[in-house]
Scaffold this motif. Structure first.
Motif, PDB file in Angstrom:
ATOM      1  N   ASP A   1      -9.705  -1.624   3.129  1.00  0.00           N
ATOM      2  CA  ASP A   1      -9.644  -0.439   2.278  1.00  0.00           C
ATOM      3  C   ASP A   1      -8.262   0.204   2.242  1.00  0.00           C
ATOM      4  O   ASP A   1      -8.106   1.294   1.674  1.00  0.00           O
ATOM      5  CB  ASP A   1     -10.664   0.599   2.759  1.00  0.00           C
ATOM      6  N   GLY A   2      -7.265  -0.446   2.849  1.00  0.00           N
ATOM      7  CA  GLY A   2      -5.937   0.145   2.909  1.00  0.00           C
ATOM      8  C   GLY A   2      -5.292   0.330   1.549  1.00  0.00           C
ATOM      9  O   GLY A   2      -5.569  -0.407   0.596  1.00  0.00           O
ATOM     10  N   GLU A   3      -4.422   1.304   1.473  1.00  0.00           N
ATOM     11  CA  GLU A   3      -3.780   1.638   0.194  1.00  0.00           C
ATOM     12  C   GLU A   3      -2.859   0.538  -0.317  1.00  0.00           C
ATOM     13  O   GLU A   3      -2.564   0.481  -1.513  1.00  0.00           O
ATOM     14  CB  GLU A   3      -3.005   2.945   0.332  1.00  0.00           C
ATOM     15  N   ARG A   4      -2.394  -0.354   0.572  1.00  0.00           N
ATOM     16  CA  ARG A   4      -1.504  -1.426   0.123  1.00  0.00           C
ATOM     17  C   ARG A   4      -2.236  -2.466  -0.714  1.00  0.00           C
ATOM     18  O   ARG A   4      -1.595  -3.223  -1.456  1.00  0.00           O
ATOM     19  CB  ARG A   4      -0.841  -2.091   1.327  1.00  0.00           C
ATOM     20  N   GLY A   5      -3.547  -2.507  -0.610  1.00  0.00           N
ATOM     21  CA  GLY A   5      -4.347  -3.369  -1.478  1.00  0.00           C
ATOM     22  C   GLY A   5      -3.818  -4.786  -1.566  1.00  0.00           C
ATOM     23  O   GLY A   5      -3.602  -5.460  -0.561  1.00  0.00           O
ATOM     24  N   LEU A   6      -3.599  -5.238  -2.789  1.00  0.00           N
ATOM     25  CA  LEU A   6      -3.149  -6.602  -3.062  1.00  0.00           C
ATOM     26  C   LEU A   6      -1.637  -6.707  -3.157  1.00  0.00           C
ATOM     27  O   LEU A   6      -1.110  -7.693  -3.685  1.00  0.00           O
ATOM     28  CB  LEU A   6      -3.778  -7.091  -4.370  1.00  0.00           C
ATOM     29  N   GLY A   7      -0.919  -5.714  -2.615  1.00  0.00           N
ATOM     30  CA  GLY A   7       0.536  -5.684  -2.748  1.00  0.00           C
ATOM     31  C   GLY A   7       1.215  -6.938  -2.244  1.00  0.00           C
ATOM     32  O   GLY A   7       2.144  -7.458  -2.883  1.00  0.00           O
TER      33      GLY A   7
END
Length: 409
Positions: free
Chosen positions: A204-210
């Motif tokens: 669920d981290g904000e970096r997602g698919l970065g």
């Protein structure tokens, strides 16, 4: 394990291969489909064979579940939260004829040796079975000490998974570390003719698919190397996955929905709702797969990262997803089946996922309500009349069945 019947004639099947083919008869011999026709002639009485009239029931490829904790997942809430290993019938009751096993958070009390042994056990019991090497961590915990060596010398290993990114339980890999693993997977695939896929746990981290986007932008690696899963765990991640596939076109990776249990969707979307939303967005299903996270612990964390409850994934959610997508979202079985069969097989380079002459007789029989009525794996009956007839070596058959766990009844 009893051998598959020498000859099996299935009549009057409504065949999906996975595309709809209409009413067909199929002849199975030696675990393979040897003939398909609108009508096959009866076999001579002198030949030992079985004839089954399916009376218009749906016949489709067996499901391929590419994300299963076959040795059990969990452990985030202490030793007692370690999920037990899965049995054969837990998979066959779900319509699964091929499985890819993996480790998760725990590669300390769970090991690659254990995973590889259980993968081979499932093969011995009649399923198609492979595994990912590694777990959430970087450096990757392998069997031989090297990703490439695992892929070259261990036939069952087809890539790395589930390496965790954008999750507080990950090892917080740098981009360079992430790219190095992906490169090892890719070259290992080239050396062996295997899929060479990096199966990625998304949190669920904000970096997602970065990291995946950066890898596609900043490296020469093909998009097919990256296979992010759990993309429907929250709405922001799902929308990011949609944008990734839309914007990249032919250079888009496959992305994987998780068929979460109905009571464990949380802030995300059910897999069926995700598939329906994918279609509404005008996106092709050709880059979409669906897996169960079977045997995996599904913990619920508070703001401090402490577990306050958990569920357990089940491969049966794949069929539940099919029923929900058809019954509640109005999708057709023909457009859905590839997400669970041929799309998965194509990505993983497995000779599975289709019903074709010369192919393995991995076949699923469904009634009008898409309930599982029969299952053949390699031409061997696993499920008949909705119940297991072949059991794992240490399973306790239901009352009334023979105690010979590994034979057909």
């Amino acid at each position: 394990m009893a051998a598959a019947p020498e000859l099996l004639l299935l009549q009057n099947a409504e065949l999906f291969d996975p595309a709809p083919q209409g009413r067909r008869d199929l002849l199975i011999a030696g675990g393979r489909v040897v003939a398909i026709a609108e009508r096959l002639d009866p076999l001579p009485a002198s030949l030992a064979h079985e004839v089954v009239d399916l009376e218009g029931a749906t016949l489709a490829p067996g499901l391929i579940d590419a994300h299963v904790h076959v040795t059990g997942g969990g452990g985030e809430a202490g030793y007692s939260s370690r999920v037990p290993a899965l049995t054969l019938s837990q998979l066959t009751r779900a319509g699964v004829t091929s499985v890819v096993g993996l480790l998760g958070t725990d590669a300390v009390t769970r090991t690659m040796r254990e995973l590889l042994a259980h993968t081979r056990a499932l093969r011995a019991e009649g399923l198609g079975a492979w595994c990912w090497t590694g777990n959430y961590e970087v450096p990757v915990k392998t069997f031989t000490g090297s990703v490439r060596d695992d892929m070259v010398f261990l036939e069952a290993v087809i890539g790395v998974g589930e390496l965790a990114i954008s999750d507080h339980r990950s090892s917080q890999p740098t981009f360079d570390e992430f790219l190095r693993v992906a490169a090892d997977v890719h070259v290992g695939g080239l050396m062996t003719g295997k899929a060479g896929v990096l199966h990625l746990h998304l949190g669920d981290g904000e970096r997602g698919l970065g990291m995946v986007r950066d890898a596609l932008d900043r490296s020469e690696l093909p998009a097919r190397v990256f296979h992010p899963t759990h993309i429907n765990r929250n709405h922001a991640l799902f929308e990011e996955a949609q944008a990734l596939v839309r914007d990249r076109g032919e250079r888009a990776p496959f992305v994987d929905l998780t068929a979460f249990p109905a009571d464990d969707v949380g802030d995300g979307l059910s897999a069926a709702a995700g598939i329906a939303a994918w279609k509404r967005a005008g996106l092709s299903f050709s880059r979409l797969t669906c897996s169960s996270d079977g045997g995996g612990c599904m913990p619920h964390f508070d703001d401090e990262g402490q577990v306050h409850g958990f569920g357990v994934g089940q491969s049966t959610t794949l069929l539940e997803t099919l029923r929900e997508a058809v019954g509640e979202h109005g999708l057709s079985l023909a457009e859905l089946l590839p997400l669970f069969t041929s799309n998965v097989a194509g990505l993983l380079r497995l000779a599975k996922g289709r019903v074709a002459v010369g192919g393995d007789a991995d076949l699923m029989i469904l009634d009008a309500k898409l309930n599982l009525q029969g299952l053949l794996a390699g031409g061997r009956w696993m499920i008949r009349a909705g119940e297991p007839v072949t059991w794992g070596a240490f399973e306790q058959p239901a009352s009334g069945h023979s105690s010979d766990h590994s034979s057909d009844h």
